[in-house]
Write a protein that holds these residues in place. Structure first.
Motif, PDB file in Angstrom:
ATOM      1  N   LYS A 139       0.819  -1.216   0.000  1.00  0.00           N
ATOM      2  CA  LYS A 139       0.000   0.000   0.000  1.00  0.00           C
ATOM      3  C   LYS A 139       0.862   1.280   0.000  1.00  0.00           C
ATOM      4  N   HIS A 176     -16.501  -3.325   0.447  1.00  0.00           N
ATOM      5  CA  HIS A 176     -16.525  -2.517   1.672  1.00  0.00           C
ATOM      6  C   HIS A 176     -17.326  -1.231   1.512  1.00  0.00           C
ATOM      7  N   GLU A 232     -12.452   7.023   2.985  1.00  0.00           N
ATOM      8  CA  GLU A 232     -11.082   7.238   3.482  1.00  0.00           C
ATOM      9  C   GLU A 232     -10.129   6.177   2.894  1.00  0.00           C
ATOM     10  N   ASN A 246      -2.143   0.332   6.702  1.00  0.00           N
ATOM     11  CA  ASN A 246      -1.570  -0.892   7.268  1.00  0.00           C
ATOM     12  C   ASN A 246      -0.696  -1.686   6.292  1.00  0.00           C
ATOM     13  N   GLY A 271      -4.060  -8.482   1.307  1.00  0.00           N
ATOM     14  CA  GLY A 271      -3.984  -9.847   0.798  1.00  0.00           C
ATOM     15  C   GLY A 271      -5.376 -10.414   0.606  1.00  0.00           C
TER      16      GLY A 271
HETATM   17  P1  ATP Z   1      -7.021  -6.100   3.319  1.00  0.00           P
HETATM   18  O1  ATP Z   1      -8.389  -6.418   2.737  1.00  0.00           O
HETATM   19  O2  ATP Z   1      -6.506  -4.734   2.927  1.00  0.00           O
HETATM   20  O3  ATP Z   1      -6.051  -7.200   3.095  1.00  0.00           O
HETATM   21  P2  ATP Z   1      -7.985  -6.944   5.877  1.00  0.00           P
HETATM   22  O4  ATP Z   1      -8.621  -8.074   5.130  1.00  0.00           O
HETATM   23  O5  ATP Z   1      -7.082  -7.274   7.019  1.00  0.00           O
HETATM   24  O6  ATP Z   1      -7.160  -6.026   4.908  1.00  0.00           O
HETATM   25  P3  ATP Z   1     -10.561  -5.633   5.810  1.00  0.00           P
HETATM   26  O7  ATP Z   1     -11.539  -5.801   6.919  1.00  0.00           O
HETATM   27  O8  ATP Z   1     -10.779  -6.379   4.530  1.00  0.00           O
HETATM   28  O9  ATP Z   1      -9.098  -5.951   6.406  1.00  0.00           O
HETATM   29  O10 ATP Z   1     -10.460  -4.077   5.513  1.00  0.00           O
HETATM   30  C1  ATP Z   1      -9.870  -3.625   4.310  1.00  0.00           C
HETATM   31  C2  ATP Z   1      -8.976  -2.448   4.590  1.00  0.00           C
HETATM   32  O11 ATP Z   1      -9.776  -1.360   5.027  1.00  0.00           O
HETATM   33  C3  ATP Z   1      -7.960  -2.649   5.720  1.00  0.00           C
HETATM   34  O12 ATP Z   1      -6.788  -3.288   5.326  1.00  0.00           O
HETATM   35  C4  ATP Z   1      -7.704  -1.223   6.145  1.00  0.00           C
HETATM   36  O13 ATP Z   1      -6.769  -0.594   5.259  1.00  0.00           O
HETATM   37  C5  ATP Z   1      -9.059  -0.580   5.985  1.00  0.00           C
HETATM   38  N1  ATP Z   1      -9.786  -0.587   7.258  1.00  0.00           N
HETATM   39  C6  ATP Z   1     -10.347  -1.652   7.879  1.00  0.00           C
HETATM   40  N2  ATP Z   1     -10.930  -1.320   9.026  1.00  0.00           N
HETATM   41  C7  ATP Z   1     -10.731   0.024   9.160  1.00  0.00           C
HETATM   42  C8  ATP Z   1     -11.077   0.997  10.156  1.00  0.00           C
HETATM   43  N3  ATP Z   1     -11.756   0.665  11.238  1.00  0.00           N
HETATM   44  N4  ATP Z   1     -10.700   2.278   9.926  1.00  0.00           N
HETATM   45  C9  ATP Z   1     -10.010   2.630   8.818  1.00  0.00           C
HETATM   46  N5  ATP Z   1      -9.652   1.770   7.857  1.00  0.00           N
HETATM   47  C10 ATP Z   1     -10.000   0.494   8.022  1.00  0.00           C
END
Ligand code: ATP
Ligand code: MG
Length: 137
Positions: A9, A52, A60, A112, A116
């Protein structure tokens, strides 16, 4: 062997962490079989993260993913989807296990460092969003 879509990212590319993150993947036995650095538009980020769209952080998240270059990559290996998520660590870096990418590098739950795929179906859709079959060898 399984394949998964990974994204390094903008918070990580801006801090020049691509090599350190790739080393974590390779040490875990994941092979980087395709990789490119691109800059997403907000619309492209929005389509990628469409699942999402009802979540409060969606706008954001899309702004962040379009804020700078990302490295999109395909990782291959035995159980690659689960293995990659293990190497990534929990979404919130404060909860990520020691030694994981997010524990070592992530700035916050939003910024973060890595994405994946979370299942075989989403991996297939996400890989085809960024790569043509001819690019995967
Ligand atoms: P990713 O899909 O990016 O691999 P993940 O599967 O661990 O991460 P998800 O629940 O799919 O997490 O959320 C997608 C992305 O949205 C997260 O990686 C993060 O960048 C963002 N995100 C998730 N929760 C929050 C939150 N509470 N506030 C801000 N951003 C969030
Ligand atoms: Mg996810």
């Amino acid at each position: 062997t399984e394949r998964t879509l990974s994204i390094i990212k903008p918070d990580a590319t801006s801090r020049n962490l691509t090599g350190k993150i790739n080393a974590k993947f390779e040490e875990a036995g994941l092979r980087i079989i395709a990789q490119k650095r691109i800059k997403l538009t907000k619309a492209q980020a929005g389509t990628f993260y469409e699942v999402h769209k009802e979540r409060p952080f969606y706008d954001e998240l899309c702004d962040f993913m379009a804020s700078g270059p990302v490295v999109v990559q395909v990782l291959e290996g035995e159980g690659a989807i689960a293995k990659n998520r293990e190497v990534m660590g929990a979404t919130n870096p404060a909860e990520a296990a020691p030694g994981t990418i997010r524990a070592e590098f992530a700035e916050s739950v939003g910024e973060n460092s890595v994405h994946g795929s979370d299942a075989p179906e989403t991996a297939a859709v996400e890989i085809s969003y960024f790569f043509a079959g001819i690019e995967l060898v």
